[in-house]
Every structure is written in C-alpha cells, then in structure tokens.
Design a protein around this motif. Structure first.
Motif, PDB file in Angstrom:
ATOM      1  N   VAL A  14      35.037  31.417  36.358  1.00  0.00           N
ATOM      2  CA  VAL A  14      36.086  32.320  36.828  1.00  0.00           C
ATOM      3  C   VAL A  14      35.556  33.735  36.751  1.00  0.00           C
ATOM      4  O   VAL A  14      35.252  34.229  35.657  1.00  0.00           O
ATOM      5  CB  VAL A  14      37.369  32.173  35.974  1.00  0.00           C
TER       6      VAL A  14
ATOM      7  N   LYS B  51      36.249  37.739  38.346  1.00  0.00           N
ATOM      8  CA  LYS B  51      37.158  38.617  39.080  1.00  0.00           C
ATOM      9  C   LYS B  51      36.657  40.045  38.961  1.00  0.00           C
ATOM     10  O   LYS B  51      35.908  40.371  38.030  1.00  0.00           O
ATOM     11  CB  LYS B  51      38.575  38.532  38.497  1.00  0.00           C
TER      12      LYS B  51
ATOM     13  N   CYS C  44      42.351  32.750  31.784  1.00  0.00           N
ATOM     14  CA  CYS C  44      42.085  31.652  32.723  1.00  0.00           C
ATOM     15  C   CYS C  44      42.677  30.303  32.309  1.00  0.00           C
ATOM     16  O   CYS C  44      42.417  29.306  32.979  1.00  0.00           O
ATOM     17  CB  CYS C  44      40.579  31.514  32.934  1.00  0.00           C
TER      18      CYS C  44
ATOM     19  N   CYS D  72      35.694  32.248  31.598  1.00  0.00           N
ATOM     20  CA  CYS D  72      35.840  33.553  32.264  1.00  0.00           C
ATOM     21  C   CYS D  72      35.115  34.680  31.543  1.00  0.00           C
ATOM     22  O   CYS D  72      35.069  35.802  32.051  1.00  0.00           O
ATOM     23  CB  CYS D  72      37.315  33.918  32.429  1.00  0.00           C
TER      24      CYS D  72
END
Length: 160
Positions: free
Chosen positions: A33, A35, A79, A127
C-alpha cells in the motif's frame, strides 16, 4: 595532458555505481500500500499522520486503547493490516498499548537512532506506517519483548 587525465579519472570515479550500492538499493522493496503525502493527509487525522507517516510519538496515557481489555485484534490505522492480538496485550505501565508479540509477517523492523542510541522501530509491513518500538523488558514468562505501540496508529476490532 595531465589535466585531461585527472579530469577523466575524477569523472569515472564519481560516475561509478558499485555493486555494493546496487545490492543496497535492491534490498528495499516497496510496500503493498503506497500513497502520496496528500492522500495520507486526507485519510488520517493530523495526529495519526504525525505518528504513522512522520514517525512521531503520541503523549503517554492519551490513547483509549491503552486500557482496552476487550478480546479482538488491533489493526493498522493506515491500511487495516492485522498487527496484534488482544491475548498478547499487557499493561506495561508505560502509558502506551503494549504487546509481547506481533502477528508474524505483518510487522517490519528497522533501527532508529533518533535519540542518539539504537532502538528497534516497528512499522506496518503493508504500508510502512510507524507503529512504535520494541524493547527487551517485556513479560519474562512469555517472550520477554515489549512492543510499545502508539495507540493512534491502531484500530481495534472486537471479537463478537
């Protein structure tokens, strides 16, 4: 001629990428994950962002999860990866939720020198979110480990 030879030698020296450097870069794997900072900021509160994405620490005794004694699982606030089970939680008296073990494979570890000495830092393996640190002063009758975790980095799901 000597200046040209020196210039070429210097250019070659600074442009070489050794095999050790290549191996060091190969070892870093991206998290499942990922971002942008802006995406994390829309998902997380300011305090959650500070802890999970900037390796901050919440104030001791401020997390409602510190005194949570319900049965369930603690997951990453970033996450939803399961990180700790309630049966491994104990009251360390430190003011942060503490566990004697993690869910294997879901927590990653690194070395943190931010305070001038080595500490083992914990991250969500999915993450990369900062969770806290692990110390060797936990319950001796189990693992001897104390996973000292920022409650703001966790969500709790109660077993029904």
């Amino acid at each position: 001629m000597n200046k040209l030879l020196i210039t070429i030698t210097v250019l070659i020296f600074f442009n070489c990428n050794s095999s050790a450097q290549q191996k060091q870069n190969e070892g870093k794997k991206p998290y499942k994950v990922t971002k942008t900072e802006a995406e994390w900021k829309t998902q997380l509160s300011a305090k959650e962002f500070y802890v999970l994405r900037q390796a901050g620490t919440e104030r001791a005794f401020t997390s409602p999860l510190n005194k949570n004694y319900k049965k369930g699982v603690y997951v990453c606030k970033g996450c939803d990866t399961p990180l700790f089970k309630s049966e491994h939680k104990f009251d360390s008296g430190t003011g942060w939720p503490s566990f004697d073990r993690e869910i294997k494979g879901n927590v990653a570890f690194s070395t943190d020198y931010n305070l001038g000495y080595a500490r083992t830092e914990e991250h969500c393996a999915t993450c990369g979110g900062h969770l806290g640190h692990v110390f060797n002063d936990g319950p001796r009758n189990t693992t001897g480990k104390r996973h000292c975790i920022n409650g703001v980095s966790l969500k709790f799901y109660e077993n029904k």
